[in-house]
Write an enzyme that holds these catalytic residues in place. Structure first.
Site, PDB file in Angstrom:
ATOM      1  CB  SER A   1      -0.891   0.014   1.245  1.00 10.34           C
ATOM      2  OG  SER A   1      -1.417   1.313   1.428  1.00 10.34           O
TER       3      SER A   1
ATOM      4  CG  HIS B   1      -3.951  -1.545  -1.484  1.00 12.41           C
ATOM      5  ND1 HIS B   1      -5.072  -2.313  -1.730  1.00 12.41           N
ATOM      6  CD2 HIS B   1      -4.299  -0.697  -0.486  1.00 12.41           C
ATOM      7  CE1 HIS B   1      -6.043  -1.953  -0.911  1.00 12.41           C
ATOM      8  NE2 HIS B   1      -5.610  -0.968  -0.141  1.00 12.41           N
TER       9      HIS B   1
ATOM     10  CG  ASP C   1      -5.041   2.516   1.029  1.00 15.80           C
ATOM     11  OD1 ASP C   1      -5.986   1.719   0.915  1.00 15.80           O
ATOM     12  OD2 ASP C   1      -3.921   2.197   1.472  1.00 15.80           O
TER      13      ASP C   1
ATOM     14  CG  MET D   1      -8.272   7.267   2.646  1.00 13.93           C
ATOM     15  SD  MET D   1      -7.495   7.245   4.275  1.00 13.93           S
ATOM     16  CE  MET D   1      -6.508   5.741   4.133  1.00 13.93           C
TER      17      MET D   1
ATOM     18  CG  HIS E   1      -9.206   0.317  -0.210  1.00 15.44           C
ATOM     19  ND1 HIS E   1      -8.570   0.085   0.998  1.00 15.44           N
ATOM     20  CD2 HIS E   1     -10.534   0.262   0.053  1.00 15.44           C
ATOM     21  CE1 HIS E   1      -9.488  -0.100   1.942  1.00 15.44           C
ATOM     22  NE2 HIS E   1     -10.679   0.015   1.393  1.00 15.44           N
TER      23      HIS E   1
ATOM     24  CG  MET F   1     -11.212   3.359   2.357  1.00 15.79           C
ATOM     25  SD  MET F   1      -9.640   3.324   3.249  1.00 15.79           S
ATOM     26  CE  MET F   1      -8.531   3.370   1.843  1.00 15.79           C
TER      27      MET F   1
ATOM     28  CG  MET G   1     -11.674  -2.563   5.508  1.00 16.56           C
ATOM     29  SD  MET G   1     -10.235  -2.341   4.451  1.00 16.56           S
ATOM     30  CE  MET G   1      -9.130  -1.426   5.545  1.00 16.56           C
TER      31      MET G   1
ATOM     32  N   GLY H   1      -8.720   4.175   7.302  1.00 12.67           N
ATOM     33  CA  GLY H   1      -8.442   5.600   7.443  1.00 12.67           C
ATOM     34  C   GLY H   1      -6.968   5.905   7.660  1.00 12.67           C
ATOM     35  CG  PHE H   2      -5.572   7.002  10.269  1.00 15.03           C
ATOM     36  CD1 PHE H   2      -5.056   8.254   9.945  1.00 15.03           C
ATOM     37  CD2 PHE H   2      -6.869   6.924  10.760  1.00 15.03           C
ATOM     38  CE1 PHE H   2      -5.815   9.404  10.127  1.00 15.03           C
ATOM     39  CE2 PHE H   2      -7.634   8.063  10.940  1.00 15.03           C
ATOM     40  CZ  PHE H   2      -7.108   9.317  10.618  1.00 15.03           C
ATOM     41  N   GLY H   3      -2.777   4.167   8.103  1.00 12.87           N
ATOM     42  CA  GLY H   3      -1.835   3.056   8.132  1.00 12.87           C
ATOM     43  C   GLY H   3      -1.279   2.885   9.535  1.00 12.87           C
ATOM     44  N   GLY H   4      -0.560   1.807   9.729  1.00 12.11           N
ATOM     45  CA  GLY H   4       0.171   1.616  10.977  1.00 12.11           C
ATOM     46  C   GLY H   4      -0.658   1.229  12.185  1.00 12.11           C
TER      47      GLY H   4
ATOM     48  CG  ASP I   1      -6.224  -2.707   3.419  1.00 10.73           C
ATOM     49  OD1 ASP I   1      -5.126  -2.436   3.944  1.00 10.73           O
ATOM     50  OD2 ASP I   1      -6.825  -1.927   2.657  1.00 10.73           O
ATOM     51  N   GLY I   2      -4.787  -4.063   6.556  1.00  8.39           N
ATOM     52  CA  GLY I   2      -4.594  -3.337   7.811  1.00  8.39           C
ATOM     53  C   GLY I   2      -3.920  -4.182   8.881  1.00  8.39           C
ATOM     54  N   GLY I   3      -2.787  -3.707   9.357  1.00  3.81           N
ATOM     55  CA  GLY I   3      -2.093  -4.397  10.442  1.00  3.81           C
ATOM     56  C   GLY I   3      -1.446  -5.707  10.032  1.00  3.81           C
TER      57      GLY I   3
ATOM     58  N   GLY J   1       1.239  -1.882   4.239  1.00  2.41           N
ATOM     59  CA  GLY J   1       1.859  -0.581   4.016  1.00  2.41           C
ATOM     60  C   GLY J   1       3.118  -0.434   4.833  1.00  2.41           C
ATOM     61  CB  SER J   2       3.654   0.590   8.357  1.00  2.00           C
ATOM     62  OG  SER J   2       2.554  -0.138   8.807  1.00  2.00           O
TER      63      SER J   2
HETATM   64  C1  DX5 Z   1      -6.137   1.649   5.779  1.00  2.00           C
HETATM   65  C2  DX5 Z   1      -5.723   1.339   4.371  1.00  2.00           C
HETATM   66  C3  DX5 Z   1      -4.639   0.348   4.290  1.00  2.00           C
HETATM   67  C4  DX5 Z   1      -3.342   0.819   4.910  1.00  2.00           C
HETATM   68  C5  DX5 Z   1      -2.667  -0.358   5.526  1.00  2.00           C
HETATM   69  O1  DX5 Z   1      -7.292   2.396   5.775  1.00  2.00           O
HETATM   70  O2  DX5 Z   1      -6.827   0.812   3.632  1.00  2.00           O
HETATM   71  O3  DX5 Z   1      -4.422  -0.102   2.953  1.00  2.00           O
HETATM   72  O4  DX5 Z   1      -2.469   1.422   3.989  1.00  2.00           O
HETATM   73  O5  DX5 Z   1      -1.563   0.092   6.257  1.00  2.00           O
HETATM   74  P1  DX5 Z   1      -0.785  -0.849   7.264  1.00  2.00           P
HETATM   75  O6  DX5 Z   1      -0.299  -2.037   6.484  1.00  2.00           O
HETATM   76  O7  DX5 Z   1       0.317   0.032   7.738  1.00  2.00           O
HETATM   77  O8  DX5 Z   1      -1.751  -1.248   8.339  1.00  2.00           O
HETATM   78 ZN    ZN Z   2      -6.413  -0.129   1.648  1.00  2.00          ZN
END
Ligand code: DX5
Ligand code: ZN
Length: 228
Positions: A11, A36, A38, A40, A69, A71, A140, A145-148, A178-180, A200-201
């Site tokens: 991502s 990917h 994102d 938003m 994606h 959002m 999800m 909304g946020f990475g990490g 997707d996420g974490g 992502g992270s």
């Molecule tokens: C969150 C995004 C994810 C995000 C994942 O709303 O849809 O795609 O980038 O980030 P990580 O892998 O850091 O949780």
């Molecule tokens: Zn995403």
């Protein structure tokens, strides 16, 4: 049962935007399966990111499929624009689509593959009747909304139930998460039945570098077939 091919989907939300081209080329060279992106809108989720211009720029930078994606509220307003910008797959959130079947047809008519994302609290049952129209279900594993953020373990029950439904249907539908997703979570998530791993992270923020991070994730997702 058919063997599942694992897909790693970096991502770019976690990329360094001052060198986005380099970052996309690095994950492409490092073995990513899909990029990917994102999008938003500050309404559906409490954050703003980017739109079609970034999709176009990434399209010019890699040969990989682009996984957009959305959002955003009323995603149907932007389907053609993202398809024209180069999206290979357009993921909409079921929570934003009162006419989901129509929206999926709309995505197909625009020439893209169909993805449906579900927030952590959203039951699979809301999309069960349209599953045959879906190329990918995206669960999800954090609140979008946020990475990490940290993965919400309860979402894995839903992953298991969706995998059962896909198997019963007998269509080659991808099951993404997707996420974490990181080295501490990916094995259990894979075991739950996911085959597309958005991260992502864990990729762009990896101290060991992008290629090593992606290889490690892939190996952990498929322990019997280590990467290499
Ligand atoms: C969150 C995004 C994810 C995000 C994942 O709303 O849809 O795609 O980038 O980030 P990580 O892998 O850091 O949780
Ligand atoms: Zn995403």
């Amino acid at each position: 049962m058919t063997a599942k091919a694992i897909q790693i989907a970096p991502s770019i939300l976690a990329a360094d935007f001052t060198k986005l081209g380099e970052e996309v080329r690095a994950v492409t060279a490092g073995g990513a399966d899909v990029i990917h992106i994102d999008v938003m809108d500050g309404h559906f989720v409490p954050n703003l990111t980017f739109g079609t211009l970034i999709v176009e720029a990434v399209r010019r930078t890699t040969h990989l499929p682009l996984d957009v994606h959305l959002m955003i509220e009323q995603p149907e307003r932007y389907i053609e624009a993202f398809a024209e910008a180069g999206a290979t797959m357009i993921n909409v959130h079921v929570e934003t689509c009162p006419h989901l079947h129509r929206t999926l047809q709309h995505i197909r008519a625009a020439g893209a593959k169909t993805g449906v994302a579900l927030n952590p609290h959203t039951p699979f049952e809301l999309i069960r009747e349209v599953l045959p129209e879906v190329d990918r279900v995206l669960v999800m594993t954090v609140n979008p909304g946020f990475g990490g953020q940290r993965l919400i373990p309860a979402t894995l029950n839903k992953v298991r139930r969706i995998r059962e439904a896909i198997t019963a249907l007998g269509q080659p539908i991808e099951l993404g998460v997707d996420g974490g997703i990181d080295l501490s979570t990916i094995a259990e998530v894979a075991h739950s039945g996911a085959d597309v791993f958005v991260a992502g992270s864990a990729i762009f923020g990896a101290a060991e570098g992008i290629p090593a991070a992606m290889s490690a994730l892939r190996a952990a997702a498929m322990p019997s077939h280590p990467a290499g």
